[in-house]
Design an enzyme around this catalytic site. Structure first.
Site: not given
Ligand code: F6P
Length: 558
Positions: A216, A222, A277-278, A363, A394, A522
């Site tokens: 965005k 990254e 973004g999410r 978030e 398990h 950041k």
């Protein structure tokens, strides 16, 4: 509250309060909780044979069963009253009307416009123009009209993005495995750990690989690091820069930065600041879903989400699935101090769903101040975790059954399998239902002793062993059943969680659409990068950070 600082709705005039916990609804819930905290969920089914029918509802391809909870009809009535006092109806309308509900960034949160079939607002018009652009691109790639630098068709799509620009598309692409387009595989690279990109590229042929740079802001470390590496990898094979245009597209709201990176303007799919973004998988951020499953399936995903939007906006509050999910979350988080919530998809193709939900929920709700900046005194969002069933059985289910924590669970299952193996699917469903039943019923000391006696065990041994075998039970869970894991139903499911989160944020009076907490790391990481990548002993930071940096440098040289 939603109405704080504004004229309060007349119907709520007796409930003037500055903090939610001072509201009459909260006070009533506190008293009510004392009465119901020892209630046995399983007894509620014996006393009311209609409980399942009363405490379940069906919405656009989903069944939501919330009958296995520590609640009575009175609990629901009080929780709904809490939502009303918090101004939930006005807040829902405010979101759909594009009001600036993201108040710290002075923006609407209009992800619902991304799946609206209407084209009346400017946002909806921009959405439909972008969907058309996606459709045309997907069609070219799928029909092999769009080729790589040596004329071969695209076979692999690599999405480079992180957070909301990765988790949503990756989760949906995996979820819709049964709908994958033959001949096109999608891959998702997010981590700045170089092995993520390297391992992905090892298997790929540059001539048939398309990179989708999804960011965005187009400024996420990254993503930019990986995008530059991908560019070099492609260029090493294609030789000429002119060929890159066949292999790179971008999705961003920062068109200038995407162009500066070298993406052809025609190949930038827009995103807008009113999409968080999410909450963005419905936008062009969903391009890998469209490329990997076809545009028709992508549109079906949007249609399912839109159906849930309509339900959230128009249903009576006590039949409103996302609102009920939010109220249950608040109930356990604040009245039972149950800090974690486990997400258990009994659908292997939804193996990425818990990770996706972690970002969406944590978030959004990981905030400790009200919308006006005053400190929050209640718990806002739970710790979301989980993994697919039956695998979790398990592993960590032992703690759910016999541990000391109360962990409300969301089971997610599908009536139909995406395979033809009906028998094995029935085992899966039986295990899913058995887990929620076991969590609720438990196994009493009397039952355990009777069992051991029936096995012929002597009394001393029974006394020694029995306490270890007791399962207290009375653990709450919801079950969401999808008719099938189709694009439509998956869209509905995701939108239900999105709206659950918004409703929770409204009631707790927090902003679900900002994420200032992630910024500090950041900023610090760029300073630490300077220290790690430069020569010499580091003494600029705290002793622990200095120690870690100096240790890494020393060991790297040795
Ligand atoms: O660091 C958090 C975050 O800002 C998320 O909210 C977002 O989804 C992610 O980074 C990626 O951001 P972008 O799409 O701008 O690269």
């Amino acid at each position: 509250m939603y109405w704080q600082g504004k004229q309060m709705p007349a119907s709520n005039s007796e409930s003037i309060f500055s903090h939610l916990e001072e509201s009459s609804a909260w006070q009533a819930l506190k008293i009510h909780q004392q009465q119901v905290q020892h209630l046995k969920i399983s007894d509620q089914f014996s006393t009311d044979p209609e409980r399942f029918n009363k405490l379940s509802l069906q919405v656009s391809g989903l069944l939501f069963d919330y009958s296995k909870h520590l609640i009575t009809p009175e609990t629901i009535r009080l929780l709904i009253s809490l939502a009303e006092q918090a101004g939930i109806t006005e807040a829902i309308n405010a979101m759909f009307e594009g009001k600036l509900i993201n108040n710290t960034e002075q923006r609407p949160a209009l992800h619902v416009a991304l799946r609206s079939p209407a084209s009346s607002t400017t946002q909806e018009q921009a959405v439909h123009a972008t969907l058309d652009k996606m459709q045309s691109f997907v069609q070219k790639v799928q029909s092999k009209e769009w080729t790589g630098f040596d004329g071969q068709a695209i076979r692999d799509v690599v999405n480079i993005g992180i957070g909301g620009s990765d988790l949503g598309p990756a989760m949906v692409y995996a979820g819709l495995s049964a709908f994958h387009t033959p001949g096109i595989r999608c891959h998702f690279v997010s981590n700045v750990d170089p092995s993520h990109l390297q391992q992905t590229l090892t298997e790929l042929n540059p001539a048939t690989t398309l990179f989708v740079i999804a960011s965005k802001t187009f400024s996420t470390l990254e993503t930019l690091q990986n995008a530059h590496r991908a560019r070099s990898w492609l260029l090493a094979a294609a030789k000429k820069e002119i060929h890159l245009a066949r292999h790179f597209v971008a999705i961003s709201s920062n068109i200038d930065k995407a162009i500066a990176f070298g993406i052809d303007k025609q190949q930038i799919f827009p995103l807008w600041d009113w999409v968080g973004g999410r909450y963005s998988l419905w936008s062009a951020i969903g391009l890998p879903i469209a490329l990997g499953t076809g545009m028709d399936n992508f549109r079906e995903l949007l249609a399912g989400a839109h159906a849930m939007d309509e339900h959230f906006r128009n249903s009576p509050l006590d039949k409103n699935m996302p609102l009920l999910m939010a109220l249950l979350a608040i109930w356990y988080l604040n009245f039972f101090k149950a800090e974690t919530q486990v997400c258990l998809p009994y659908i292997q193709n939804l193996h990425l769903f818990p990770a996706y939900l972690q970002q969406l929920d944590m978030e959004s709700l990981g905030k400790s101040v009200h919308k006006d900046g005053s400190p929050q005194r209640l718990d806002t969002g739970g710790l979301i975790w989980g993994s697919t069933g039956t695998n979790g059985q398990h592993s960590f289910h032992q703690l759910l059954h016999q541990g000391t924590h109360l962990v409300p669970a969301d089971f997610i299952a599908s009536v139909c399998s995406s395979t033809a193996d009906i028998d094995q699917h029935q085992h899966l469903l039986a295990n899913c239902f058995a887990q929620s039943q076991a969590l609720m019923q438990g196994r009493s000391l009397t039952e355990v002793k009777a069992d051991l006696a029936a096995q012929g065990m002597d009394n001393d041994e029974i006394e020694r062993l029995a306490p270890h075998k007791v399962i207290v039970g009375n653990k709450p869970s919801s079950t969401i059943m999808l008719q099938a894991l189709s694009p439509y139903n998956l869209g509905s499911l995701i939108a239900a969680y999105e709206h659950k989160i918004y409703a929770q944020s409204v009631i707790l009076d927090i902003n679900a659409f900002d994420q200032w907490g992630v910024e500090l790391g950041k900023v610090l990481s760029s300073k630490l990068y300077q220290a790690i990548s430069s020569d010499g002993f580091c003494d600029r930071f705290d002793a622990s950070s200095n120690g870690l940096i100096n240790y890494s440098k020393a060991k790297n040289q040795s």
